[in-house]
Design a protein around this motif. Structure first.
Motif, PDB file in Angstrom:
ATOM      1  N   ARG A 199      39.244  38.573  28.940  1.00  0.00           N
ATOM      2  CA  ARG A 199      40.082  39.006  30.063  1.00  0.00           C
ATOM      3  C   ARG A 199      39.211  39.354  31.268  1.00  0.00           C
ATOM      4  O   ARG A 199      39.550  39.012  32.406  1.00  0.00           O
ATOM      5  CB  ARG A 199      40.954  40.202  29.666  1.00  0.00           C
ATOM      6  N   ARG A 200      38.089  40.008  31.020  1.00  0.00           N
ATOM      7  CA  ARG A 200      37.162  40.350  32.109  1.00  0.00           C
ATOM      8  C   ARG A 200      36.582  39.084  32.733  1.00  0.00           C
ATOM      9  O   ARG A 200      36.504  38.961  33.957  1.00  0.00           O
ATOM     10  CB  ARG A 200      36.050  41.265  31.605  1.00  0.00           C
ATOM     11  N   PHE A 215      37.951  36.107  32.795  1.00  0.00           N
ATOM     12  CA  PHE A 215      39.020  35.471  33.560  1.00  0.00           C
ATOM     13  C   PHE A 215      39.241  36.192  34.886  1.00  0.00           C
ATOM     14  O   PHE A 215      39.273  35.559  35.950  1.00  0.00           O
ATOM     15  CB  PHE A 215      40.328  35.421  32.747  1.00  0.00           C
ATOM     16  N   ASP A 216      39.398  37.512  34.849  1.00  0.00           N
ATOM     17  CA  ASP A 216      39.648  38.274  36.067  1.00  0.00           C
ATOM     18  C   ASP A 216      38.506  38.118  37.067  1.00  0.00           C
ATOM     19  O   ASP A 216      38.746  37.902  38.266  1.00  0.00           O
ATOM     20  CB  ASP A 216      39.854  39.761  35.746  1.00  0.00           C
ATOM     21  N   ASP A 217      37.267  38.210  36.593  1.00  0.00           N
ATOM     22  CA  ASP A 217      36.103  38.053  37.477  1.00  0.00           C
ATOM     23  C   ASP A 217      36.046  36.638  38.062  1.00  0.00           C
ATOM     24  O   ASP A 217      35.687  36.452  39.224  1.00  0.00           O
ATOM     25  CB  ASP A 217      34.800  38.360  36.736  1.00  0.00           C
ATOM     26  N   SER A 218      36.402  35.659  37.254  1.00  0.00           N
ATOM     27  CA  SER A 218      36.376  34.265  37.718  1.00  0.00           C
ATOM     28  C   SER A 218      37.413  34.031  38.803  1.00  0.00           C
ATOM     29  O   SER A 218      37.140  33.345  39.802  1.00  0.00           O
ATOM     30  CB  SER A 218      36.614  33.315  36.552  1.00  0.00           C
ATOM     31  N   VAL A 219      38.589  34.570  38.622  1.00  0.00           N
ATOM     32  CA  VAL A 219      39.639  34.437  39.633  1.00  0.00           C
ATOM     33  C   VAL A 219      39.174  35.069  40.945  1.00  0.00           C
ATOM     34  O   VAL A 219      39.293  34.459  42.022  1.00  0.00           O
ATOM     35  CB  VAL A 219      40.966  35.070  39.147  1.00  0.00           C
ATOM     36  N   THR A 220      38.621  36.262  40.868  1.00  0.00           N
ATOM     37  CA  THR A 220      38.114  36.926  42.073  1.00  0.00           C
ATOM     38  C   THR A 220      37.031  36.086  42.740  1.00  0.00           C
ATOM     39  O   THR A 220      37.053  35.876  43.953  1.00  0.00           O
ATOM     40  CB  THR A 220      37.570  38.327  41.726  1.00  0.00           C
ATOM     41  N   LEU A 269      43.906  35.901  25.920  1.00  0.00           N
ATOM     42  CA  LEU A 269      44.311  35.948  27.326  1.00  0.00           C
ATOM     43  C   LEU A 269      45.824  35.933  27.407  1.00  0.00           C
ATOM     44  O   LEU A 269      46.493  35.392  26.530  1.00  0.00           O
ATOM     45  CB  LEU A 269      43.782  34.731  28.087  1.00  0.00           C
ATOM     46  N   PHE A 273      48.052  33.069  38.251  1.00  0.00           N
ATOM     47  CA  PHE A 273      46.912  32.586  39.034  1.00  0.00           C
ATOM     48  C   PHE A 273      47.118  31.130  39.437  1.00  0.00           C
ATOM     49  O   PHE A 273      46.994  30.770  40.607  1.00  0.00           O
ATOM     50  CB  PHE A 273      45.603  32.741  38.255  1.00  0.00           C
ATOM     51  N   ASP A 284      49.281  35.939  33.014  1.00  0.00           N
ATOM     52  CA  ASP A 284      48.222  36.088  34.016  1.00  0.00           C
ATOM     53  C   ASP A 284      47.677  34.738  34.458  1.00  0.00           C
ATOM     54  O   ASP A 284      47.438  34.511  35.649  1.00  0.00           O
ATOM     55  CB  ASP A 284      47.082  36.953  33.473  1.00  0.00           C
TER      56      ASP A 284
END
Length: 171
Positions: free
Chosen positions: A81-82, A84-89, A113, A121, A117
């Motif tokens: 999850r981290r 994925f979230d970091d990659s999106v940012t 995941l 995205f 979410d």
């Protein structure tokens, strides 16, 4: 546009790598994100030395999800999850042209995941961002977002005869 390579056949990651290297060779900026794989997956060495391709973190060791106990699954899910979230940012703030989400459908299927979410995205991503996703069983909801869908269907594979995955070929 949105690209999906899925199925039980070999070649999903290989197709995504081919598209990523074509884009990078055309001076597009690519973020390559892998789920459920380790740092030792053979393609990572070449991709890490390819201009215009950035790789996200992969763990050094990772069990197959069916080998994990609940604590290990929880820890892996938090990590993915981290990532994925970091990659999106990263892809949204650093003006990438393409993001590859390798084995994303398998990570969703393994409850690592949230499909919600990922769907949010993908459906809200900038229109100029190419999104490439791979894995085994995408939902109809995810398939409905795609512009390109390629199903990899296994007809014959050495695994059926008990041959384990080989370094440099399957990983």
């Amino acid at each position: 546009m949105i690209h999906i390579y899925y199925g039980d056949g070999k070649g999903k990651t290989t197709a995504a790598i081919g598209l990523a290297t074509r884009a990078a060779g055309s001076r597009m900026k690519v973020l390559f994100v892998q789920f459920l794989k380790t740092e030792f997956s053979g393609e990572r060495h070449t991709l890490s030395h390819t201009e215009n391709i950035s790789l996200t973190f992969c763990p050094i060791e990772l069990k197959f999800t069916y080998e994990m106990d609940e604590a290990e699954k929880s820890k892996a899910a938090t990590m993915f999850r981290r990532i994925f979230d970091d990659s999106v940012t990263t892809v949204l703030t650093q003006k990438y042209d393409m993001i590859v989400l390798d084995e994303i459908f398998s990570a969703i299927e393994a409850d690592m995941l949230s499909e919600y979410d990922v769907y949010e995205f993908v459906s809200n991503a900038p229109k100029n961002l190419e999104i490439v996703m791979t894995g085994h069983n995408p939902s109809e909801r995810m398939l409905s977002l795609a512009d390109y869908i390629t199903e990899m269907k296994k007809i014959k594979h050495p695994y059926d005869k008990g041959v384990q995955a080989r370094f440099g070929i399957e990983f």
